[in-house]
Design an enzyme around this catalytic site. Structure first.
Site, PDB file in Angstrom:
ATOM      1  N   ALA A  51       0.714  -1.467   0.201  1.00 18.07           N
ATOM      2  CA  ALA A  51      -0.208  -0.152  -0.213  1.00 18.07           C
ATOM      3  C   ALA A  51       0.817   1.360  -0.202  1.00 18.07           C
ATOM      4  O   ALA A  51       0.505   1.975   1.025  1.00 18.07           O
ATOM      5  CB  ALA A  51      -0.985  -0.209   1.410  1.00 18.07           C
ATOM      6  N   HIS A  52       1.676   1.154  -1.117  1.00 13.52           N
ATOM      7  CA  HIS A  52       3.071   2.358  -0.827  1.00 13.52           C
ATOM      8  C   HIS A  52       3.301   2.416  -2.781  1.00 13.52           C
ATOM      9  O   HIS A  52       2.542   1.243  -3.474  1.00 13.52           O
ATOM     10  CB  HIS A  52       3.885   2.880  -0.361  1.00 13.52           C
ATOM     11  CG  HIS A  52       4.514   1.082  -0.316  1.00 13.52           C
ATOM     12  ND1 HIS A  52       4.277   0.226   0.247  1.00 13.52           N
ATOM     13  CD2 HIS A  52       5.706   0.883  -1.133  1.00 13.52           C
ATOM     14  CE1 HIS A  52       5.921  -0.563   0.343  1.00 13.52           C
ATOM     15  NE2 HIS A  52       6.171  -0.292  -0.630  1.00 13.52           N
ATOM     16  N   ALA A  53       3.954   3.593  -2.772  1.00 14.90           N
ATOM     17  CA  ALA A  53       4.787   3.380  -4.208  1.00 14.90           C
ATOM     18  C   ALA A  53       5.801   4.250  -3.497  1.00 14.90           C
ATOM     19  O   ALA A  53       5.962   4.487  -2.867  1.00 14.90           O
ATOM     20  CB  ALA A  53       3.777   4.167  -5.359  1.00 14.90           C
TER      21      ALA A  53
END
Length: 139
Positions: A51-53
């Site tokens: 749940a990130h980039a």
């Protein structure tokens, strides 16, 4: 970068009755030199990871044992990949939102990364990610 730049890559598999062998060479099998390796394990059923980039980091993800899914989002489209073979991995380019879910019991996720850990490379807010990929700057 568009979602099409991310792809499953089949790795070499040397079959032997005593056990198979697979290897990964940075810059050869994957499109970057390996600077860091980490792995996720003992992930409780029903849990999500990721749940990130990453702004600049390239990653290659392999299910070393068991299986899990990775959902990639480029700001326009989403695509789900199931990883369940240790001789396949998923190349994830920079500026791609990712979420890992659907871990099987005993699932182990190994990640090869193009750079050492840097908190500054993370985008942890999805709205900021969307703003950046759409050219609105973000934070």
């Amino acid at each position: 970068m568009p979602l099409n730049d991310c792809r499953l890559i089949e790795l070499p598999k040397i079959t032997d009755p005593r056990g198979n062998l697979t290897f990964i060479e940075g810059g050869n099998h994957i499109p970057f030199d390996i600077k860091r390796v980490y792995y996720l394990y003992d992930v409780p059923g029903g849990s999500d990871r990721g749940a990130h980039a990453h702004k600049n980091l390239h990653q290659f993800v392999v299910a070393m044992s068991g299986s899990f899914d990775i959902v990639l989002d480029d700001g326009e489209r989403q695509r789900r990949f199931q990883l369940n073979r240790s001789y396949y991995g998923l190349y994830i380019c920079p500026m791609m939102w990712r979420k890992l879910d659907n871990f099987s019991s005993g699932g182990v996720c190994m990640v090869l990364a193009s750079a050492p850990y840097s908190e500054d490379d993370y985008i942890r807010d999805h709205d900021e990610f969307i703003a950046r990929v759409r050219g609105n700057g973000g934070q």
